[in-house]
Design a protein around this motif. Sequence first.
Motif, PDB file in Angstrom:
ATOM      1  N   ALA A 122      -2.056  15.718  -4.548  1.00  0.00           N
ATOM      2  CA  ALA A 122      -1.320  15.150  -3.416  1.00  0.00           C
ATOM      3  C   ALA A 122      -2.140  14.094  -2.680  1.00  0.00           C
ATOM      4  O   ALA A 122      -1.609  13.082  -2.224  1.00  0.00           O
ATOM      5  N   ASP A 123      -3.453  14.327  -2.560  1.00  0.00           N
ATOM      6  CA  ASP A 123      -4.295  13.343  -1.870  1.00  0.00           C
ATOM      7  C   ASP A 123      -4.296  12.007  -2.599  1.00  0.00           C
ATOM      8  O   ASP A 123      -4.334  10.948  -1.966  1.00  0.00           O
ATOM      9  N   ALA A 124      -4.244  12.045  -3.930  1.00  0.00           N
ATOM     10  CA  ALA A 124      -4.206  10.805  -4.714  1.00  0.00           C
ATOM     11  C   ALA A 124      -2.918  10.041  -4.441  1.00  0.00           C
ATOM     12  O   ALA A 124      -2.918   8.811  -4.341  1.00  0.00           O
ATOM     13  N   VAL A 125      -1.800  10.766  -4.331  1.00  0.00           N
ATOM     14  CA  VAL A 125      -0.515  10.126  -4.042  1.00  0.00           C
ATOM     15  C   VAL A 125      -0.548   9.468  -2.665  1.00  0.00           C
ATOM     16  O   VAL A 125      -0.143   8.312  -2.491  1.00  0.00           O
ATOM     17  N   VAL A 126      -1.045  10.200  -1.677  1.00  0.00           N
ATOM     18  CA  VAL A 126      -1.134   9.665  -0.316  1.00  0.00           C
ATOM     19  C   VAL A 126      -2.029   8.424  -0.293  1.00  0.00           C
ATOM     20  O   VAL A 126      -1.693   7.410   0.333  1.00  0.00           O
ATOM     21  N   PHE A 127      -3.159   8.485  -0.993  1.00  0.00           N
ATOM     22  CA  PHE A 127      -4.084   7.347  -1.052  1.00  0.00           C
ATOM     23  C   PHE A 127      -3.377   6.110  -1.583  1.00  0.00           C
ATOM     24  O   PHE A 127      -3.520   5.007  -1.028  1.00  0.00           O
ATOM     25  N   ASN A 128      -2.615   6.251  -2.654  1.00  0.00           N
ATOM     26  CA  ASN A 128      -1.925   5.105  -3.243  1.00  0.00           C
ATOM     27  C   ASN A 128      -0.887   4.519  -2.310  1.00  0.00           C
ATOM     28  O   ASN A 128      -0.817   3.295  -2.131  1.00  0.00           O
ATOM     29  N   PHE A 129      -0.063   5.355  -1.704  1.00  0.00           N
ATOM     30  CA  PHE A 129       0.953   4.835  -0.783  1.00  0.00           C
ATOM     31  C   PHE A 129       0.314   4.130   0.406  1.00  0.00           C
ATOM     32  O   PHE A 129       0.775   3.056   0.820  1.00  0.00           O
ATOM     33  N   ASN A 130      -0.744   4.697   0.960  1.00  0.00           N
ATOM     34  CA  ASN A 130      -1.404   4.053   2.095  1.00  0.00           C
ATOM     35  C   ASN A 130      -2.012   2.713   1.681  1.00  0.00           C
ATOM     36  O   ASN A 130      -2.010   1.747   2.454  1.00  0.00           O
ATOM     37  N   ARG A 131      -2.535   2.647   0.480  1.00  0.00           N
ATOM     38  CA  ARG A 131      -3.085   1.399  -0.028  1.00  0.00           C
ATOM     39  C   ARG A 131      -2.009   0.326  -0.145  1.00  0.00           C
ATOM     40  O   ARG A 131      -2.222  -0.835   0.213  1.00  0.00           O
ATOM     41  N   TRP A 132      -0.832   0.721  -0.637  1.00  0.00           N
ATOM     42  CA  TRP A 132       0.247  -0.257  -0.826  1.00  0.00           C
ATOM     43  C   TRP A 132       0.809  -0.761   0.501  1.00  0.00           C
ATOM     44  O   TRP A 132       1.041  -1.946   0.677  1.00  0.00           O
ATOM     45  N   MET A 133       1.051   0.169   1.428  1.00  0.00           N
ATOM     46  CA  MET A 133       1.896  -0.197   2.567  1.00  0.00           C
ATOM     47  C   MET A 133       1.138  -0.688   3.793  1.00  0.00           C
ATOM     48  O   MET A 133       1.724  -1.314   4.675  1.00  0.00           O
ATOM     49  N   ASP A 134      -0.180  -0.429   3.858  1.00  0.00           N
ATOM     50  CA  ASP A 134      -0.932  -0.768   5.063  1.00  0.00           C
ATOM     51  C   ASP A 134      -1.864  -1.946   4.779  1.00  0.00           C
ATOM     52  O   ASP A 134      -2.861  -1.811   4.085  1.00  0.00           O
ATOM     53  N   LYS A 135      -1.545  -3.085   5.340  1.00  0.00           N
ATOM     54  CA  LYS A 135      -2.367  -4.274   5.113  1.00  0.00           C
ATOM     55  C   LYS A 135      -3.764  -4.148   5.718  1.00  0.00           C
ATOM     56  O   LYS A 135      -4.671  -4.906   5.360  1.00  0.00           O
TER      57      LYS A 135
END
Length: 543
Positions: A122-135
């Motif tokens: 789950a932490d890997a999923v959260v990391f990826n989404f935060n990387r994509w959406m937060d400039k």
Amino acid sequence: MKKGLSFILAILVLLSVVLAGCGSKETTAPKENQEQQEAEVQSTLVFGRGGDSVSLDPANVTDGESLNVTKNIFDTLVDYKEGNTEIEPALAEKWEASEDGLTWTFYLKQGVKFHDGTDFNADAVVFNFNRWMDKENPYHQGDFPYYGYMFGGYKGDEGHVIKEVVAKDPYTVEIQLNKPQGPFLNNIAMTAFAIASPDAIKKYGDKFGENPVGTGPFVFKQWIRNDKIVLEKNPNYWVQGYPLLNQLIFKSIPDNQARFTALQSGDIDMMDGVNPDDVTLAEKNADLQVWLRPSMNVGYLAFNTEKPPFDNVKVRQALSMAVNKQALINAFYNGLAEPAKNPMPPSLWGYNDAVQDYAYNLDEAKKLLAEAGYPDGFTTDLWYMPVPRPYIPQGKKIAEAMQAEFEKIGVKTNLVTEEWATYLEKTGKGEHSMALLGWTGDNGDPDNFLYVLLDKDNAKAPDAGNISFYKNDQLHEILIKAQQSSDVNERTELYKQAQEIIHNDAPWVPLVHSTPPLLGKKNIVGFNPHPTGSDKFTKVHFE
């Protein structure tokens, strides 16, 4: 049998004869070696294509040559079924949505490893989404265009769809939305939203696109720019027993004819970007087979509506009347296409068949140009793609045919092209006046065509999905309303309205919806071309 192998085997056979003549006890070794080498050849598939990838970070690209490769390196939370865009489990075993559509909970598959040996969780999923959406995220290194296209911008933007992504436990992820999104599941199945190794992203930084690490069936091995990308079998793939190939190579051969010659000689095993006549030749060749990809694309000519004279709708409509679409199909598609009148293909639900296309009529085109203030025409640039794509298989020749038609109404065009990555970069910035481009649907939803390619939200440099830079507030309201609805009937009617508006404003000339052919050796089995244009080679092997 690959080029050069026959020479090696000949040496081995000759060596066995020499050894036998000397009374050697190892006369059987060359035969075993030959069988082993033949087995190795048959477990490697070489796919010939017209252009190189731009990057192997799937979140940072939109071009098919990149996504076709990354589809085999990475996995997504959910995926599309074989042959269609229905959703099935992938890295998420199951999921559920709240009644208001604002909270999605995903239950992840356990025991999955990234190619670098780290855990998928789950932490890997959260990391990826935060990387994509937060400039502001330190690992948001790049433009991440698809995220902005599909989710209304980025964190802090007014239209941003995703509110927060939270790990509820090591294998449960909750995605909270700011507003409902009808195509949400279809969106996150896109290759652009594949889950990458956080450790690898931290290690490689802005070079991650050259060192991709996912959980997919193949592991990245080597990239020689403008030559080949080599992937090797993931021995720990979470789908037991797969993949069946030991090696998958993507080989860049820009010329269609040269690529077909390489297939016939055995230098490659499969190819796309096929000249029309070569399909007929392949059908007659007992050693080859032809696959037809289900049509879910559009090839188009985009007018940059921010540049005169293309800011004038009558000019755009006039040029729409000067394109003989059927003649283009007859000359360059071998009948494997149909004329386009809408920016989305008729294979998608929500298609508006009631729209009447602009008829090919040079006299009417001249009248419209005169009404627009250009009775003697004008001079402009026409950009064409340097690589073959399913919807535009011969960019230069198609551009030349259109150039000849435009000249008949007084519009003189200078043909322009660039290297593929530069072409995408410059059209995304709006440097063109007119440009050929196209789109293969990513997820089977009309939103992926109409909103991504023609809404004002995506008419923003430097990575505009809407390279016409066309902005219509009424269209925007309709597309956002359709996005937020979960009622397919309501969405269908809204998309039909949207297509009428787009047709009248003519920011494009929709050219064709193609049925792209692929060619390969007869002994290839397990390949099922996907309508999205990105294929996973998990089950592909040789008989």
